[in-house]
Write a protein that holds these residues in place. Structure first.
Motif, PDB file in Angstrom:
ATOM      1  N   ALA A  79       0.862  -1.189  -0.119  1.00  0.00           N
ATOM      2  CA  ALA A  79       0.097  -0.013  -0.053  1.00  0.00           C
ATOM      3  C   ALA A  79       0.943   1.086   0.062  1.00  0.00           C
ATOM      4  N   LYS A  80       0.485   2.387  -0.745  1.00  0.00           N
ATOM      5  CA  LYS A  80       1.135   3.433  -0.473  1.00  0.00           C
ATOM      6  C   LYS A  80       0.330   4.802  -0.447  1.00  0.00           C
ATOM      7  N   ILE A  81       0.755   5.618   0.589  1.00  0.00           N
ATOM      8  CA  ILE A  81       0.235   6.977   0.634  1.00  0.00           C
ATOM      9  C   ILE A  81       1.319   7.938   0.366  1.00  0.00           C
ATOM     10  N   SER A  82       0.875   8.889  -0.411  1.00  0.00           N
ATOM     11  CA  SER A  82       2.067   9.929  -0.756  1.00  0.00           C
ATOM     12  C   SER A  82       1.398  11.293  -0.600  1.00  0.00           C
ATOM     13  N   ILE A  83       2.103  12.199   0.049  1.00  0.00           N
ATOM     14  CA  ILE A  83       1.546  13.460   0.381  1.00  0.00           C
ATOM     15  C   ILE A  83       2.483  14.647   0.031  1.00  0.00           C
ATOM     16  N   GLY A  84       2.057  15.479  -1.082  1.00  0.00           N
ATOM     17  CA  GLY A  84       2.954  16.370  -1.823  1.00  0.00           C
ATOM     18  C   GLY A  84       3.148  17.422  -0.753  1.00  0.00           C
ATOM     19  N   SER A  85       4.211  18.115  -1.269  1.00  0.00           N
ATOM     20  CA  SER A  85       4.881  19.444  -0.422  1.00  0.00           C
ATOM     21  C   SER A  85       3.931  20.523  -0.298  1.00  0.00           C
ATOM     22  N   ASN A  86       4.007  21.190   0.842  1.00  0.00           N
ATOM     23  CA  ASN A  86       3.280  22.343   1.477  1.00  0.00           C
ATOM     24  C   ASN A  86       2.001  22.087   1.451  1.00  0.00           C
ATOM     25  N   SER A  99      -3.406   2.611  -2.950  1.00  0.00           N
ATOM     26  CA  SER A  99      -2.663   3.830  -3.528  1.00  0.00           C
ATOM     27  C   SER A  99      -3.627   5.148  -3.101  1.00  0.00           C
ATOM     28  N   ILE A 100      -3.083   6.120  -2.336  1.00  0.00           N
ATOM     29  CA  ILE A 100      -3.654   7.195  -2.247  1.00  0.00           C
ATOM     30  C   ILE A 100      -2.557   8.338  -2.413  1.00  0.00           C
ATOM     31  N   VAL A 101      -2.563   9.222  -3.410  1.00  0.00           N
ATOM     32  CA  VAL A 101      -1.536  10.083  -3.908  1.00  0.00           C
ATOM     33  C   VAL A 101      -2.160  11.547  -3.726  1.00  0.00           C
ATOM     34  N   ILE A 102      -1.784  12.411  -2.877  1.00  0.00           N
ATOM     35  CA  ILE A 102      -2.153  13.715  -2.588  1.00  0.00           C
ATOM     36  C   ILE A 102      -1.107  14.808  -3.105  1.00  0.00           C
ATOM     37  N   GLY A 103      -1.514  15.730  -4.062  1.00  0.00           N
ATOM     38  CA  GLY A 103      -0.557  16.649  -4.500  1.00  0.00           C
ATOM     39  C   GLY A 103       0.067  17.519  -3.834  1.00  0.00           C
ATOM     40  N   GLU A 139      -7.236   3.143  -6.483  1.00  0.00           N
ATOM     41  CA  GLU A 139      -6.472   4.249  -6.367  1.00  0.00           C
ATOM     42  C   GLU A 139      -7.240   5.671  -6.262  1.00  0.00           C
ATOM     43  N   ILE A 140      -6.718   6.213  -5.513  1.00  0.00           N
ATOM     44  CA  ILE A 140      -7.141   7.774  -5.266  1.00  0.00           C
ATOM     45  C   ILE A 140      -6.107   8.519  -5.859  1.00  0.00           C
ATOM     46  N   ILE A 141      -6.385   9.560  -6.456  1.00  0.00           N
ATOM     47  CA  ILE A 141      -5.398  10.594  -6.836  1.00  0.00           C
ATOM     48  C   ILE A 141      -5.912  11.841  -6.713  1.00  0.00           C
ATOM     49  N   ILE A 142      -5.399  12.681  -5.572  1.00  0.00           N
ATOM     50  CA  ILE A 142      -5.757  14.340  -5.406  1.00  0.00           C
ATOM     51  C   ILE A 142      -4.725  14.999  -5.995  1.00  0.00           C
ATOM     52  N   LYS A 143      -4.856  15.692  -7.237  1.00  0.00           N
ATOM     53  CA  LYS A 143      -3.911  16.547  -7.815  1.00  0.00           C
ATOM     54  C   LYS A 143      -3.596  17.773  -7.147  1.00  0.00           C
ATOM     55  N   ASN A 144      -2.514  18.693  -7.564  1.00  0.00           N
ATOM     56  CA  ASN A 144      -2.063  19.771  -6.867  1.00  0.00           C
ATOM     57  C   ASN A 144      -3.290  20.957  -6.748  1.00  0.00           C
ATOM     58  N   ASN A 145      -2.834  21.585  -5.565  1.00  0.00           N
ATOM     59  CA  ASN A 145      -3.794  22.746  -5.394  1.00  0.00           C
ATOM     60  C   ASN A 145      -5.307  22.585  -4.958  1.00  0.00           C
ATOM     61  N   VAL A 146      -5.757  21.314  -4.424  1.00  0.00           N
ATOM     62  CA  VAL A 146      -7.270  21.169  -4.255  1.00  0.00           C
ATOM     63  C   VAL A 146      -7.524  21.473  -2.988  1.00  0.00           C
ATOM     64  N   TRP A 147      -8.542  21.773  -2.759  1.00  0.00           N
ATOM     65  CA  TRP A 147      -8.955  22.127  -1.445  1.00  0.00           C
ATOM     66  C   TRP A 147     -10.376  21.194  -1.024  1.00  0.00           C
ATOM     67  N   ILE A 160      -9.163  13.710  -8.293  1.00  0.00           N
ATOM     68  CA  ILE A 160      -9.779  15.097  -8.156  1.00  0.00           C
ATOM     69  C   ILE A 160      -8.698  15.881  -8.961  1.00  0.00           C
ATOM     70  N   GLY A 161      -9.256  16.505  -9.945  1.00  0.00           N
ATOM     71  CA  GLY A 161      -8.629  17.545 -10.772  1.00  0.00           C
ATOM     72  C   GLY A 161      -7.795  18.521 -10.100  1.00  0.00           C
ATOM     73  N   GLU A 162      -6.682  19.233 -10.725  1.00  0.00           N
ATOM     74  CA  GLU A 162      -5.776  20.322 -10.231  1.00  0.00           C
ATOM     75  C   GLU A 162      -6.808  21.371 -10.196  1.00  0.00           C
ATOM     76  N   GLY A 163      -6.604  22.134  -8.903  1.00  0.00           N
ATOM     77  CA  GLY A 163      -7.251  23.231  -8.300  1.00  0.00           C
ATOM     78  C   GLY A 163      -8.724  23.110  -8.121  1.00  0.00           C
ATOM     79  N   ALA A 164      -9.202  21.833  -7.915  1.00  0.00           N
ATOM     80  CA  ALA A 164     -10.522  21.693  -7.755  1.00  0.00           C
ATOM     81  C   ALA A 164     -10.944  21.908  -6.187  1.00  0.00           C
ATOM     82  N   VAL A 165     -12.158  22.237  -5.954  1.00  0.00           N
ATOM     83  CA  VAL A 165     -12.582  22.449  -4.413  1.00  0.00           C
ATOM     84  C   VAL A 165     -13.881  21.623  -4.106  1.00  0.00           C
TER      85      VAL A 165
END
Length: 193
Positions: A79-86, A99-103, A139-147, A160-165
């Motif tokens: 299994a994998k969890i990846s949490i992006g910077s900031n 797999s859960i990848v957070i941008g 798999e779950i993918i949460i792209k960059n700048n998501v709220w 979840i696409g980039e910049g989505a709320v």
């Protein structure tokens, strides 16, 4: 004022203890832990937290009531969890079967559940055996700048696409377009930018 300094000192100490105690996590620079998260990791799983991430398990100073601490569970083989910077995560359960990848630069508010598995198979042909089944996850993918606002549930097979709320209290499954507001139960597109 002194109380605020004591809280900051506590956060530094908690972060140092987490760095020491969870040696098998991959932690970037300046990762901040506010109180202790609950971590469960299979020996072959990966939990990767990149630079300047905040994992907040403390109600102090947070604008919502947080029901429990953050949970980072990658308790299945590979299994994998990846949490992006900031990225900032508050009182959220992240449970990866697969797999859960957070941008980068994501905001995830309190009491959110991000689960890529159902726990059990549907087993409609033999429902009495359902309790003995195990789901493999999607798999779950949460792209960059998501709220993601408070009290959301993000289910397996979601991107979840980039910049989505995602609005508060939403249940999300499937593809969320970039730069959109998505919400409800089940969540649907509310506005596209």
């Amino acid at each position: 004022m002194i109380f605020g300094y004591l809280i900051q000192i506590k956060q530094i100490i908690v972060s140092k203890i987490v760095y020491l105690f969870y040696r098998d996590l991959s932690l970037g620079k300046k990762v901040k832990f506010k109180n202790f998260p609950s971590v469960l990791k299979h020996k072959s799983a990966i939990i990767e937290i990149k630079n300047q991430v905040t994992i907040n398990s403390s109600n102090y100073g947070y604008h919502l009531n947080m029901h429990s601490q953050c949970k980072l569970y990658a308790d299945r083989p590979n299994a994998k969890i990846s949490i992006g910077s900031n990225t900032r995560i508050h009182g959220t359960c992240i449970h990866a079967y697969k797999s859960i990848v957070i941008g980068d630069n994501c905001l995830i508010a309190a009491n959110t559940q991000i689960l890529d598995g159902n726990g059990h198979l549907l087993s409609f042909n033999n429902p009495e055996s359902r309790i003995f089944t195990i789901d493999s996850g999607k798999e779950i993918i949460i792209k960059n700048n998501v709220w993601i606002a408070a009290n959301c549930i993000i289910l397996g097979g979601t991107t979840i696409g980039e910049g989505a709320v995602i609005t508060a209290g939403s249940v999300v499954k499937g593809n969320v377009p970039s730069n959109s507001i998505y919400g409800g139960n089940p969540a649907t597109i509310l506005k596209k930018f």
